[in-house]
Structure formats: structure tokens, C-alpha cells
Scaffold this motif. Structure first.
Motif, mmCIF file in Angstrom:
data_model
loop_
_atom_site.group_PDB
_atom_site.id
_atom_site.type_symbol
_atom_site.label_atom_id
_atom_site.label_comp_id
_atom_site.label_asym_id
_atom_site.label_seq_id
_atom_site.Cartn_x
_atom_site.Cartn_y
_atom_site.Cartn_z
ATOM 1 N N TYR A 91 -5.266 -5.564 23.516
ATOM 2 C CA TYR A 91 -4.435 -4.463 23.003
ATOM 3 C C TYR A 91 -3.156 -4.331 23.809
ATOM 4 O O TYR A 91 -2.089 -4.028 23.285
ATOM 5 C CB TYR A 91 -5.247 -3.164 23.035
ATOM 6 N N GLN A 92 -3.281 -4.538 25.136
ATOM 7 C CA GLN A 92 -2.112 -4.423 25.995
ATOM 8 C C GLN A 92 -1.179 -5.629 25.864
ATOM 9 O O GLN A 92 0.044 -5.487 25.925
ATOM 10 C CB GLN A 92 -2.562 -4.293 27.462
ATOM 11 N N ASP A 95 1.661 -7.580 21.151
ATOM 12 C CA ASP A 95 2.609 -6.602 20.612
ATOM 13 C C ASP A 95 2.841 -6.875 19.134
ATOM 14 O O ASP A 95 2.593 -7.980 18.632
ATOM 15 C CB ASP A 95 3.946 -6.690 21.358
ATOM 16 N N ILE A 96 3.348 -5.874 18.428
ATOM 17 C CA ILE A 96 3.721 -6.057 17.030
ATOM 18 C C ILE A 96 5.013 -6.873 16.999
ATOM 19 O O ILE A 96 6.050 -6.423 17.482
ATOM 20 C CB ILE A 96 3.922 -4.710 16.325
ATOM 21 N N PHE A 204 -5.542 -7.399 16.570
ATOM 22 C CA PHE A 204 -4.918 -6.415 17.452
ATOM 23 C C PHE A 204 -3.660 -5.806 16.829
ATOM 24 O O PHE A 204 -3.416 -4.604 16.984
ATOM 25 C CB PHE A 204 -4.596 -7.044 18.811
ATOM 26 N N LYS A 208 -3.022 -1.768 16.118
ATOM 27 C CA LYS A 208 -1.832 -1.062 16.579
ATOM 28 C C LYS A 208 -1.030 -0.503 15.408
ATOM 29 O O LYS A 208 -0.562 0.639 15.439
ATOM 30 C CB LYS A 208 -0.947 -2.007 17.399
ATOM 31 N N ARG A 211 -2.144 2.682 13.901
ATOM 32 C CA ARG A 211 -1.867 3.879 14.700
ATOM 33 C C ARG A 211 -0.400 4.291 14.610
ATOM 34 O O ARG A 211 -0.068 5.453 14.827
ATOM 35 C CB ARG A 211 -2.245 3.632 16.165
ATOM 36 N N GLU A 212 0.454 3.312 14.284
ATOM 37 C CA GLU A 212 1.882 3.580 14.307
ATOM 38 C C GLU A 212 2.487 3.816 12.927
ATOM 39 O O GLU A 212 3.569 4.392 12.807
ATOM 40 C CB GLU A 212 2.619 2.420 14.995
#
Length: 808
Positions: A91-92, A95-96, A204, A208, A211-212
Motif C-alpha cells: 500500500y505504501q 502509487d496510483i 493495491f 487506493k 478511497r480517493e
């Protein structure tokens, strides 16, 4: 001081032990001061304690391989910690990313064998729309098709992913387990490659993104990035490509069809692949039924809906002429062989070298233009319906060297070389004879079937089975009765009565399997085990028939055709399917069939093929009601099939070819055979003339003239056992051989039955009371019976048959 608990008398007692009982050990207070006795008493007490707690038995046998519960719990904890740690790290770290290259997809380049360019395709056709512009019913249709729980579920459906992985590993084919969120991530941010790394990133990024961005934002992006076929990316482009209108004007039924396309974009295009209509309808019904189940559509409204047939495709002008047909065939070859999936190919950037040879391709196009298309006229209504399909395969390698799909891909979208909806007619008959020789089949009265076996060619003769009449009595072309006739001559003249009986003698199921072994797909429509199979009611494609005839030309060895030599992207090659060949039928069976088909070219309905100037074998064929005329033929090194088809350009319905090209009828021996001859001569010009090298079944060389004396139903003879490795000359020049002139009747009934035989060979398997499928295939020169022992037809001319309505 000792850490052990103190006893009342000041003595120490081991932990976990009961207080000592002197009487239990046979001691008394008078001996308590004796240190030796006291030590013995303590030892005895310890032994008693051990006896009360038996030792755990050791694990033996298979139990030793099982972990203990402590080990299992420990392992579960470790795995859980690793998963949690991996999730946090992923997750860290992931990135998108920005939008992937599919938003500006490259072109695919298609090349001839020599490296010259055939076409470029892949220019992206996309017009983004807001979610609010998409009718709610259409949105619901997409959800019903792809992800009914989208608005209530998380970004990842772990259960579906595990199920899909399990089904894939279990050999049930690739299974989809992605949510709409995951599909959007794949379409917009990543790519279509089936790799573990891509799936991990997809996981992942989806988490993300969920959530965004809101569900509506994700759904809108999904609708604008999905591929719908016809080079249409996004639902607005799809609405225009299939129905010629904006998405806001799409009806619920049309929206359900567009949603169906997401599962298999081009395969469910019923205009491009009419043979897949049943599958497309099933998917369309699945979508609508899902909408009813989710209460997005009223059951009453659902019941009134009819399938909304999409409009004609409007391909890019850069795919005009034969280019578009070639691109379509190559894409189908790559996706059907699972070299690459359709969505991945659509992203572009691939360099594809085909097996097509430019010289031969141009020769085929010119032959079709010279013999068919240039003969059409705008003043003749029937000429509007003329369509042509052609394919040519190098016999030894299985490489497709030329293909003709139609007049122009931008005007007629369906590839006539690969479509599977026209009957093949009498071009199927050689498969019946091949099966007879391969299986050592005999007639109903026990005589081995050879080219010289005599059958009864009486028009509408009832086919006889082991238990008597079968109820099937096919007509010969123009209702001509031939009487006693050899298999060789019956092939020359394409006599339906003979071949229907032969199919029954061999066994229709064996004939079906032989056709499949030669190269006809098992899934071919109307490939059914009935005597009518001999008349060509099956609807194999031109390319299918070319592959099967190439097997005969290759002495019975079969290998699937190849259309692509190489495919690369970014300098890396993709793996292509290997071509494995096997002996599908015996060499004697294939070569004896070739000998019979040589006679068709030398003196039968395929005489026009002599224009190739090469040793040739072939067979003519005419579909029911003259809706298609075929010629399938080969030289030792090149196999080619040509079909002229009738189709209404407005409705797509199959039409008879009566009156087309200014002729009363178009038969396989006319324009198709003439086209074949011109192409073959040009394609092989400058190469060494190859002769057939044949190994025939015993008795194949001799031939006899049927007579009243030797055509009695009850006579029996023994075929010659003399083997031969040389091809026979025409039947007229061969002296009669002994013992193979018996009439194969299959019974004593040779009269005309009153029934039409619809139970076995009726409308479904050929239509009409003659079993359909073939009209006998005498070419337009109208060969009349008379020579080769064929009786003169009756003095009275049969009344002309009415033309049945075309099959829709």
C-alpha cells in the motif's frame, strides 16, 4: 533458604506432590530419624507421583507428518503477520500512476510474408461522456453484465478472485474475478497483460482508488475506457459504432447488447460473426434477466423486448479493399489460438508478419474480379447479391498464402472466407468416399466400396439401411435418373442418390468424424450424422474447406492452417502455436479420393479447372436453392477453394443466385472453377510442374460399364486386389475389370418413394423433400447423361420445381 513451600514439620516437599502418608509406604514414626529410610521414602513418593501422570505416547506412522496444533497456530500467525506486513508495504510502495498508453494507443502493423505492409490498424476511437449522459437503464445493463454488487462491494472481491484462480488452475479456462474497479484500473492505469506483477499492482491501486474516488467516478471512467469491438473505446463510441446514435438515445434493449459486448467484443458482433448469433443472444438474455433479478427492470417490460440487431459496421477507410478482411482474420487467428487476448491486441504497438504472399494475394483478387465481379451489372437485380470468398493454402506447410474476403471491407464487413453460414454442397461428398476407403466400408450387400462400385443413381431413390428403408429419398439435380452408375462417374456428375446411400453404408457418424479429422471444425453448424450429411448441408467456411482439402492433397496428413509467421512488440516475440501434423486418414484413402477427384476435372463437372494447366483434382458444389456455388480443388502443391454466395446487401438474408452474372444458374463448375483455374495458373507460374504421386487402394484402377446383366440387386462380386501407385486415366480409356460391377442398392426397393424423407433429411438437415444441401452440381455447361454407362433420361421431361423461399 529453600524456595520450596515449607511443610508443617519443617521438611521440604517437592512441588506438586501430595503430603506424605507414612502408612501408605509402610513406615512409622519410630523410624523417622533414619536418614536411609527417609531417603527411600522420598524416592518411593516420587515414583508414585510419576505413575499418576502417564507419559504422552510418541507419534508414529503418518501422524508424524502432520504438524501439531502448536505448529499450525504458529504458522498461521507467521502467515498473517507476513500478509499484513506485505499489505502495508504494498500500500505504501504502489502509487496510483498516470494514465497508461492505451489512452493514446499505437497502431498495429500487418505485413506480408516478404515484409511489405498490408495495413495499419489501432487508431483509437473514443469520446468520453459524463455518467449522467448515460441512461440509467444502460448503466444498470452494464452492472448486470459485469458487476451487480459494484455499489455495495469493496474495491476487491477476494472470493471471486480465489474462485477464478481455482477454476483457471482446474483447467476450466481463464476465469474473470475482477470488480469493475479492478477492470477500470487495468484499462486506464495499467494494461491487459496477464502477469502476476500486474495483478498485484491492480490490487493495491484499486484499494487506493476506492478511497480517493467515488463509485460514480470509477464507473464513469470504466464506461469511457472499456473496449466494445469495432475499434470503439468507451460506451459513446460503441453507441455510434453499433447503432449510429449517441449514448443518450440508446434503448434498454440496445444498452443490454452493448453491455453484452464487454464479455467478448468482436465474438458477439452478430454482423461480423453471424454464426455466433446464438451465443450473443444468450448473453443478451443473461443481461436482461439479471436486470429483472436486481429489480432494475420490470418483468413485463422485459418480456416484450426483441433483440436489437446492430447496424452495418463502418470500418476505417484505411482498411478498404482486402486489407480489412485480412486484419480481421489475423486478429481472430491470434485470439482464437490464445496468442493474445482481444483487449491487449487493441492497445496496439504490435508488428504482425502474416503467411500471406503478395504475388498470390494479388493473383486471387484479379481472378475474382475477372471471372465474377467484372461480370456483374447494376442493371441486374440479382447481381446486387453476389458475394465471393476464397482461400489458398500451401499444401505442404499449411500456410495460408492468399485470401479473398469480399468486394471491399468498408462496404461489406463480413469476411466471406471465414464465415460459417453457407452450405458447402457437394464439395462435402469426397469426405464420404474417403471415410469409406479409410474404414474398409462395404455396401448393404457386403461389397467393398471402391471407385468402381456400382450404385443405383435413380432419382429420389429411397436410402436403404440395415433394417430397410430409412425414409430419406434425395433428388438428383433436375430430377435426372442415372440408373446403374459407378462411384467414379457418380462423383463426376455429383449424383445425390448415390452419395446419400454411400453415407448410410459407411455410417453417417463415421463420415462426420472423418470430416473432422480432415480439418472441418467439430462445432460446424449442421454437421450432423444423417445420410443427408453427404449432400453438404453443413456450413463450414471457405477456409475450413481449404484446410480439409489440403489434408487430402497432403496424402492424408493433417495440420491446422497457419496465418501468422511472427508477432512482436517492443522487440520481443510472442509465442505462436506450433503446427503438429498427424496422419488423419490413411494415405490410400486420401490418394484414392484424389484419383476420383482428378476424374472430376478431366471429364466431370469441374472441367473448367483444366485452365490452370496443371495436374489437378477437385469437386464442385451447389448449396440448396443455389444460394452458393463452390469449387474446391488442388494441385500437388497448392490447395484453393472458391465460393460464390448470394446475400441481400440490405437485410443480410441468403438469396439464390438465379440470374446473377447474366446466367440462368451459377454452379460450381462455372465461375468458381474458372476463378480457381485463373488464380492457380498465376500463383504457380514459373514453378516446376508437380505430378500427383498416388498410392491407391486395391481395385481402384479398374472400371466397368454397368449393364443390365451385371446390375441386378442380388449379384455379388469380388473387387480386384491388384494394388496401384499410378493415377488412373479418364474412365472412358480404361478397360473393364472383373468382378466389381455389382449394383449397390442397399435393398430391393429402387422405385420412387411417396414420402419426402423429412424425418431424417428434412428441413432441418437440408430442407424440402429432397434433403436439401446440394443440387447435383452439374456446371453451367449442363452435362447430360449418356456416356460412361449412364442411361438416357426418360422421354418425358420432369416438370420444373418451384423455387423454395430462401432460408433466413
Amino acid at each position: 533458604m529453600s524456595d520450596e513451600p515449607q511443610q508443617p514439620n519443617g521438611e521440604h516437599e517437592p512441588r506438586g506432590r501430595d503430603p506424605r502418608d507414612p502408612s501408605a509406604h509402610g513406615s512409622n514414626s519410630g523410624n523417622s530419624g533414619n536418614s536411609g529410610n527417609s531417603g527411600n521414602s522420598a524416592d518411593q513418593s516420587r515414583e508414585a507421583g510419576r505413575a499418576k501422570k502417564p507419559a504422552r505416547p510418541k507419534r508414529t506412522g503418518w501422524r508424524r507428518a502432520l504438524p501439531t496444533w502448536r505448529m499450525a497456530v504458529g504458522a498461521a500467525v507467521v502467515v498473517a503477520l507476513l500478509l499484513i506486513g506485505g499489505f502495508i508495504a504494498g500500500y505504501q510502495l504502489v502509487d496510483i500512476p498516470p494514465a497508461n498508453a492505451s489512452a493514446t494507443a499505437q497502431s498495429n502493423v500487418y505485413l506480408y510474408k516478404d515484409g511489405s505492409v498490408i495495413a495499419r490498424s489501432g487508431e483509437v476511437n473514443r469520446e468520453n461522456v459524463k455518467l449522467a449522459q448515460v441512461p440509467l437503464d444502460v448503466q444498470h445493463a452494464v452492472l448486470a453484465a459485469e458487476d451487480r454488487d459494484f455499489y455495495s462491494e469493496r474495491a476487491i472481491d477476494l472470493t471471486a478472485m480465489v474462485r477464478a484462480a481455482w477454476n483457471t488452475l482446474a483447467g476450466k479456462g481463464r476465469q474473470g474475478g475482477s470488480t469493475i474497479t479492478q477492470q477500470y484500473v487495468k484499462n486506464y492505469y495499467l494494461g491487459q497483460e496477464q502477469t502476476i506483477i500486474r495483478k498485484i499492482k491492480e490490487f493495491f491501486i484499486a484499494v487506493k482508488l476506492n478511497r480517493e474516488e467515488s463509485k460514480n467516478q470509477i464507473f464513469e471512467g470504466y464506461l469511457n475506457t472499456s473496449y466494445f469491438g469495432r475499434n470503439a473505446y468507451g460506451i459513446q463510441a460503441a453507441a455510434q459504432a453499433y447503432y449510429g446514435k449517441d449514448i443518450g438515445d440508446i434503448t434498454t434493449a440496445e444498452g443490454a447488447y452493448l453491455a453484452s459486448l464487454l464479455n467478448a467484443p468482436s465474438a458477439y458482433d452478430v454482423v461480423v460473426h453471424p454464426q455466433n448469433r446464438a451465443a450473443a443472444l444468450a448473453r443478451w438474455n443473461y443481461v436482461l434477466d439479471g436486470m429483472v433479478k436486481e429489480k432494475w427492470l420490470a418483468a413485463g417490460e422485459r418480456a416484450t423486448m426483441k433483440f436489437p440487431v446492430p447496424g452495418k459496421a463502418k470500418p476505417p477507410t484505411g482498411l478498404s479493399g482486402q486489407r480489412g478482411y485480412i486484419v480481421q482474420a489475423v486478429e481472430d487467428y491470434l485470439t482464437n489460438n490464445e496468442v493474445i487476448d482481444e483487449n491487449t491486441l487493441a492497445t496496439g504497438g504490435y508488428r504482425i508478419t502474416t503467411t500471406l504472399e503478395k504475388k498470390k494475394q494479388n493473383a486471387l483478387v484479379k481472378a475474382v474480379d475477372d471471372n465474377v465481379m467484372s461480370q456483374t451489372s447494376t442493371e441486374r437485380e440479382a447481381d446486387r447479391n453476389v458475394r465471393v470468398g476464397g482461400a489458398s493454402i500451401d499444401t505442404g506447410t499449411g500456410r495460408v498464402v492468399a485470401m479473398y474476403g469480399g468486394i471491399d471491407y468498408t462496404k461489406q464487413y463480413v469476411n466471406n472466407a471465414t464465415r460459417r453460414d453457407y452450405q458447402v454442397g457437394s464439395t462435402f461428398k469426397p469426405f464420404v468416399f474417403t471415410s469409406a476407403v479409410a474404414g474398409g466400408s462395404t455396401t448393404q450387400d457386403g461389397r467393398r466400396i471402391t471407385p468402381n462400385t456400382v450404385y443405383d443413381g435413380t432419382n429420389k431413390r429411397m436410402v436403404q439401411g440395415p433394417n430397410g428403408p430409412t425414409g430419406y429419398a434425395p433428388s438428383n439435380e433436375d430430377d435426372i435418373s442415372y440408373g446403374p452408375i459407378t462411384v467414379r462417374v457418380a462423383t463426376d456428375k455429383s449424383v445425390n442418390a448415390v452419395y446419400a446411400q454411400m453415407a448410410e453404408d459407411v455410417g453417417p457418424d463415421k463420415v462426420e468424424q472423418t470430416a473432422i479429422d480432415l480439418g472441418i471444425p467439430r462445432s460446424t453448424p449442421d454437421l450432423t450424422p444423417y445420410p443427408s450429411i453427404a449432400l453438404g448441408v453443413a456450413t463450414a467456411s471457405v477456409l475450413d474447406m481449404t484446410e480439409a482439402y489440403a489434408t487430402l492433397a497432403n496424402h492424408g496428413r493433417h495440420g491446422a492452417y497457419t496465418l501468422v509467421d511472427k508477432i512482436t512488440k517492443g522487440g520481443e516475440d510472442l509465442e505462436l502455436p506450433s503446427r503438429n501434423t498427424e496422419q488423419a486418414v490413411s494415405r490410400e484413402a486420401a490418394d484414392t479420393t484424389t484419383a476420383v477427384l482428378r476424374s472430376v476435372v478431366e471429364s466431370g463437372s469441374g472441367i473448367a479447372a483444366q485452365g490452370a494447366g496443371r495436374p489437378a483434382a477437385g469437386k464442385t458444389g451447389t448449396a440448396e436453392e443455389d444460394r452458393a456455388a463452390w469449387f474446391a480443388g488442388y494441385t500437388p502443391d497448392l490447395t484453393t477453394v472458391i465460393a460464390v454466395m448470394g446475400q441481400d446487401p440490405d437485410t443480410g438474408a441468403q438469396k439464390p443466385l438465379y440470374g446473377a452474372l447474366g446466367l440462368a444458374r451459377i454452379n460450381g463448375g462455372g465461375a468458381p472453377a474458372q476463378t480457381w483455374a485463373q488464380y492457380t495458373e498465376a500463383a504457380l507460374r514459373g514453378t516446376t510442374v508437380e505430378n500427383f504421386d498416388l498410392s491407391l487402394e486395391s481395385g481402384a484402377e479398374e472400371t466397368v460399364e454397368p449393364t443390365e446383366e451385371n446390375s441386378s440387386p442380388g449379384t455379388t462380386g469380388t473387387p480386384s486386389e491388384t494394388p496401384s501407385s499410378t493415377p488412373p486415366s479418364s474412365p472412358e480409356s480404361i478397360l473393364p475389370g472383373p468382378g466389381n460391377s455389382e449394383l449397390a442398392t442397399g435393398g430391393t426397393d429402387t422405385g420412387t418413394p411417396t414420402g419426402g424423407g423429412t424425418e431424417i433429411g428434412g428441413a432441418e438437415n437440408g430442407g424440402a423433400d429432397n434433403g436439401g444441401g446440394d443440387n447435383g452440381d452439374r456446371d453451367r455447361y449442363d452435362f447430360l447423361p449418356g456416356a460412361l454407362g449412364t442411361p438416357v433420361p426418360p422421354a418425358t421431361t420432369p416438370a420444373p420445381q418451384s423455387i423454395p423461399a430462401p432460408r433466413q
